[in-house]
Scaffold this motif. Structure first.
Motif, short mmCIF file in Angstrom:
data_model
loop_
_atom_site.label_atom_id
_atom_site.label_comp_id
_atom_site.label_asym_id
_atom_site.label_seq_id
_atom_site.Cartn_x
_atom_site.Cartn_y
_atom_site.Cartn_z
N GLY A 117 0.80 -1.22 0.00
CA GLY A 117 0.00 0.00 0.00
C GLY A 117 0.83 1.27 0.00
O GLY A 117 0.28 2.36 -0.16
N GLN A 118 2.15 1.13 0.18
CA GLN A 118 3.02 2.31 0.24
C GLN A 118 3.83 2.52 -1.03
O GLN A 118 4.67 3.42 -1.08
N VAL A 119 3.60 1.70 -2.03
CA VAL A 119 4.33 1.84 -3.30
C VAL A 119 3.32 1.83 -4.45
O VAL A 119 2.30 1.15 -4.38
N ALA A 120 3.61 2.60 -5.46
CA ALA A 120 2.71 2.67 -6.61
C ALA A 120 3.34 2.15 -7.88
O ALA A 120 2.65 1.80 -8.83
N THR A 121 4.68 2.10 -7.92
CA THR A 121 5.38 1.65 -9.13
C THR A 121 6.48 0.67 -8.75
O THR A 121 6.89 0.57 -7.59
N ALA A 122 6.99 -0.02 -9.75
CA ALA A 122 8.13 -0.91 -9.52
C ALA A 122 9.34 -0.12 -9.05
O ALA A 122 10.11 -0.58 -8.19
N ASP A 123 9.54 1.08 -9.60
CA ASP A 123 10.67 1.92 -9.18
C ASP A 123 10.58 2.25 -7.70
O ASP A 123 11.61 2.31 -7.00
N ASP A 124 9.35 2.47 -7.20
CA ASP A 124 9.18 2.74 -5.77
C ASP A 124 9.71 1.58 -4.92
O ASP A 124 10.31 1.79 -3.86
N ILE A 125 9.46 0.36 -5.38
CA ILE A 125 9.92 -0.81 -4.64
C ILE A 125 11.44 -0.82 -4.56
O ILE A 125 12.02 -1.00 -3.48
N TRP A 126 12.11 -0.62 -5.70
CA TRP A 126 13.57 -0.67 -5.71
C TRP A 126 14.16 0.46 -4.89
O TRP A 126 15.18 0.28 -4.19
N GLU A 127 13.54 1.63 -4.93
CA GLU A 127 14.05 2.76 -4.16
C GLU A 127 13.90 2.50 -2.66
O GLU A 127 14.78 2.86 -1.87
N LYS A 128 12.79 1.88 -2.26
CA LYS A 128 12.61 1.55 -0.84
C LYS A 128 13.64 0.52 -0.37
O LYS A 128 14.14 0.59 0.75
N ILE A 129 13.94 -0.43 -1.24
CA ILE A 129 14.95 -1.43 -0.89
C ILE A 129 16.31 -0.75 -0.71
O ILE A 129 17.03 -1.03 0.25
N CYS A 130 16.65 0.14 -1.63
CA CYS A 130 17.92 0.86 -1.52
C CYS A 130 17.97 1.69 -0.24
O CYS A 130 19.02 1.78 0.42
N TYR A 131 16.84 2.25 0.14
CA TYR A 131 16.79 3.02 1.38
C TYR A 131 17.05 2.11 2.58
O TYR A 131 17.81 2.45 3.50
N GLU A 132 16.40 0.93 2.58
CA GLU A 132 16.60 -0.03 3.67
C GLU A 132 18.05 -0.49 3.75
O GLU A 132 18.58 -0.77 4.83
N LEU A 133 18.71 -0.58 2.60
CA LEU A 133 20.10 -1.04 2.55
C LEU A 133 21.11 0.09 2.71
O LEU A 133 22.31 -0.13 2.61
N ASN A 134 20.59 1.32 2.92
CA ASN A 134 21.44 2.50 3.10
C ASN A 134 22.31 2.81 1.89
O ASN A 134 23.46 3.25 2.01
N PHE A 135 21.75 2.57 0.70
CA PHE A 135 22.47 2.94 -0.52
C PHE A 135 22.29 4.44 -0.78
O PHE A 135 21.23 4.99 -0.51
#
Length: 345
Positions: A73-91
């Motif tokens: 519910g917090q993502v609208a696009t595939a790019d949002d998913i990858w950006e959230k993952i990068c945020y979690e990984l501190n990229f």
């Protein structure tokens, strides 16, 4: 360190229970999910009714694994998913490369500190390169054996689901672990969105809860808090919980609060057989259900005025109001047939 026993740690509605966790061993659900996760090169679909404990089950099975949890519910696009993952990984969002020095990560700063310790304006001495969030995220997930979990996968728009699954089709073949959580009737959304995942897709379904398992939540929790609850009270709570462990946890918590029990008392506290359950049910219904019922009663927007039809017991109502009246007359149940709706409306 042992967990402190309190009302909030025993009855956990919307969280991860431990004391009141019920495994339902006879169904072997944990084993089915653990096996599916262990299978290589698979997208795992975990589905079940709303509030049936999918999240609790998944987090328990993955307790000894690394995973990144994304809320659909917090993502609208595939790019949002990858950006959230990068945020979690501190990229970083981008890297800056200064001539004659090693590459340095920049997190939005105006200046770059080079390998030699120089403090240079990034616009003068550094070139910025945008990070490919998808490639970076997939590489890190695979190399570090981190499982990607997307809760409420069905919330993603259809085009975004398709794009995401096409992004991961190859990486799954190469070992990327993915778990998708959804409601039962959406368990095969991944296959529908990307048919080439057939053969790389494993489905696990969480069955509805029966009354005996729901009662175990109350029995375990009340015992831990030194509360004596009569069997008929526990039966009523299970009946009212509509096959949902979430709601059973909530109802039991409310009982504890009503009794003024936060931590286990020295002497047992008894729940009266005449405990005012009706008032508690009404309060919870107002908190959880009324906005939904009001929206259902209004129904979808229409240019035409909806016809009101006579009801069997008198009065009249349009089709949406009639359905709600029928539901109210049947008592808590997870499904209704068309004939049952006709009978009660």
């Amino acid at each position: 360190m042992a967990q402190e026993v309190t009302r909030n740690t025993v009855f956990v509605a919307g969280g991860q229970p431990s004391i009141t966790y019920v495994e339902r061993e006879e169904l072997e659900i944990e084993g089915h999910l653990a096996r599916a996760v262990a299978l290589p090169n698979q997208v795992v679909s975990l589905s079940g009714p709303t509030k049936c404990g999918k999240t609790v089950l998944c987090r328990r099975v993955l307790a000894q694994s690394q995973y990144i949890w994304i809320e659909g519910g917090q993502v609208a696009t595939a790019d949002d998913i990858w950006e959230k993952i990068c945020y979690e990984l501190n990229f970083p969002d981008e890297i800056s490369i200064t001539e004659g020095t090693q590459a340095k990560a920049e997190f939005g700063s105006k200046f770059i500190v080079s390998a030699s310790g120089s403090h240079l304006a990034s616009s003068q001495k550094a070139k910025k390169y945008k990070i490919d969030s998808m490639a970076s995220a997939i590489r890190s997930l695979r190399e570090n054996e981190i499982i990607l979990v997307i809760d409420d996968f069905h919330y993603l728009p259809p085009d975004s689901r398709t794009e995401f699954l096409r992004n991961v089709k190859g990486p799954v073949f190469n070992g990327l672990g993915i778990i998708l959580l959804s409601v039962t009737h959406r368990q095969f959304d991944a296959i529908k969105a990307e048919s080439e995942l057939i053969g790389r897709f494993t489905s696990v379904t969480v069955p509805e809860w029966d009354l005996s398992d729901l009662k175990k939540i109350a029995e375990k929790g009340f015992s831990a808090l030194n509360i004596n609850a009569p069997g008929n009270i526990v039966d009523k709570l299970a009946d009212e919980s509509q096959n949902s462990p979430f709601l059973m946890q909530k109802l039991c918590w409310e009982i504890c609060y009503g009794l003024g029990v936060d931590k286990p008392p020295m002497k047992p506290v008894a729940v009266s057989e005449q405990y005012d359950l009706a008032t508690m049910y009404t309060r919870i219904a107002k908190d959880f259900g009324i906005p939904i019922f009001e929206k259902l009663e209004v129904g979808p927007q229409s240019r035409k005025l909806r016809l009101k039809r006579p009801l069997v017991w008198g009065g009249d109502a349009d089709i949406y109001q009639a359905i709600l009246i029928a539901i109210a007359q049947t008592g808590p149940t997870s499904s209704l047939s068309y004939d049952e709706l006709r009978r009660y409306a």
